[in-house]
Design a protein around this motif. Sequence first.
Motif, PDB file in Angstrom:
ATOM      1  N   MET A 283     -36.584 -49.597 -85.013  1.00 33.42           N
ATOM      2  CA  MET A 283     -36.557 -48.148 -84.660  1.00 33.42           C
ATOM      3  C   MET A 283     -36.809 -47.149 -85.409  1.00 33.42           C
ATOM      4  O   MET A 283     -37.678 -45.974 -85.152  1.00 33.42           O
ATOM      5  CB  MET A 283     -35.054 -47.940 -83.737  1.00 33.42           C
ATOM      6  N   ARG A 316     -32.680 -40.783 -80.339  1.00 30.34           N
ATOM      7  CA  ARG A 316     -32.337 -40.780 -78.912  1.00 30.34           C
ATOM      8  C   ARG A 316     -33.222 -39.496 -78.365  1.00 30.34           C
ATOM      9  O   ARG A 316     -33.960 -39.784 -77.461  1.00 30.34           O
ATOM     10  CB  ARG A 316     -30.880 -40.057 -78.663  1.00 30.34           C
ATOM     11  N   TYR A 331     -35.340 -48.379 -78.384  1.00 30.35           N
ATOM     12  CA  TYR A 331     -33.872 -47.735 -78.325  1.00 30.35           C
ATOM     13  C   TYR A 331     -33.340 -48.087 -76.965  1.00 30.35           C
ATOM     14  O   TYR A 331     -31.814 -48.308 -77.156  1.00 30.35           O
ATOM     15  CB  TYR A 331     -34.286 -46.179 -78.116  1.00 30.35           C
TER      16      TYR A 331
END
Length: 459
Positions: A283, A316, A331
């Motif tokens: 990520m 996020r 995610y």
Amino acid sequence: MSTQIKDPVHGYIELDQPLVDRIVDTRAFQRLRYVRQLSATHLVYPGANHTRFEHSLGVYHLGRTVFEKLRGQSYFTRNTDGDSLDEIQRTLECACLLHDVGHPPFSHLAEQFLDREELYGRLEDAGLVGAFAEAGLDDGAIRTASSHELLGCLIIIQEFGEALQALGVDPYEVCGYVLGYSLVFERGGPWQYGLGAQLLHSPIDVDRLDYITRDNRMTGADVLSFDTSRMVDAYTAHPEEGLALSEKALSTIGNYLEGRIALYMWVTQHHKSVYANVLLRAMLEELDSLTAVRPVTIDQVIGDEIDDNTLMERLRKTAREQPESTLAALYDRFRTRRFHKTCWKHRIAYADRVDADREAFGQWLVGNADRLEDLLASELDVPTHEVWIERSYVPEYEPGELRDIPIAYGGTTRSVGDWGLYGERAFDTPIPFVFVPDGEKKRATKTLVAQFHAEYGGR
């Protein structure tokens, strides 16, 4: 005047008030409350939410306790004045507190984004490279250090330099301890200065003693069976070897050796811990490819005080802004804990399912990971980010160094290996894991074994 902090591992930890005021209760040190010790391992062991903050306090507690016990040994204090011992202890206490202050968010996972050349240049400008050179140490002593240690040294000089000097401590000497050296000792000072650095940076340092005890306790893994208090009582010193363990450790050293390996294999290298952390690492790499600013920089850690929460919010936000991206898919998988399956979970299954020389096969897997991930993704008809080959998400553990732990007896020292306490142990290195979508384990294993034989069958 002092402050007591209740710790779940060591009980009450007592800090002199000047240490609290000038080091602990500062923004740079308090940032460590928000950097988890084990990165994403809490997704596997829910209790693993402990941070670099309490670990640093634990290392301080053990360092201070051990050094004060050493000061009670006539052999250690012989021909050395009390002022010198006080200086070593103050330096050690500060170095123990600050040894992890340079950890970026998610600890080891984000170190890859720190610019090592820039760190070296800044440390050169700050005088540390010159201080090492004056002590007779070449720049390899700095260049070979980990990125978080280098950043920690920069923070120690820039953010804590004046505070340390007010405490009567040389910031460069603190940096030396963090990197495993005493500049005073290297310049010809008493051997006890070198031992101070060893307490923080050696095969039997208090850093390791705290984190294996703490990780075992906070994860609930319960794979350790050695007596930490007895280990602390067993620390001793020798003018030629420096830090050593006395014969008091004989009853527990075997458990210590095996406990360290067990914790590494069943917590850090648990197949789901590996997956959780490589997923988080992926990520971060995707975030790096999607944004103009690197996920972690030196100035972000020092000036912006970024931590796990900061970086998770960036992940996020970016995933929401780019819902079709690979980052968004990763995610979502991370947040919902929808982990892919491993072709094997442990060494027994690995041996059972791999019809080939396992050591050669493992080296082949890890050495050709990118190519083989592409091969598997094509064979399984899935995106490349759905397949991972991984052995470790932290630097490879070297159990062989445990052979060199010195045991002091009768005025001399012999290593654990010489005493036979290491026995015939040939501790296994971590096995490689292969992560694929659910339902594809058998096909993935068959594909990899067949490819291995195709490439090496005639050799």
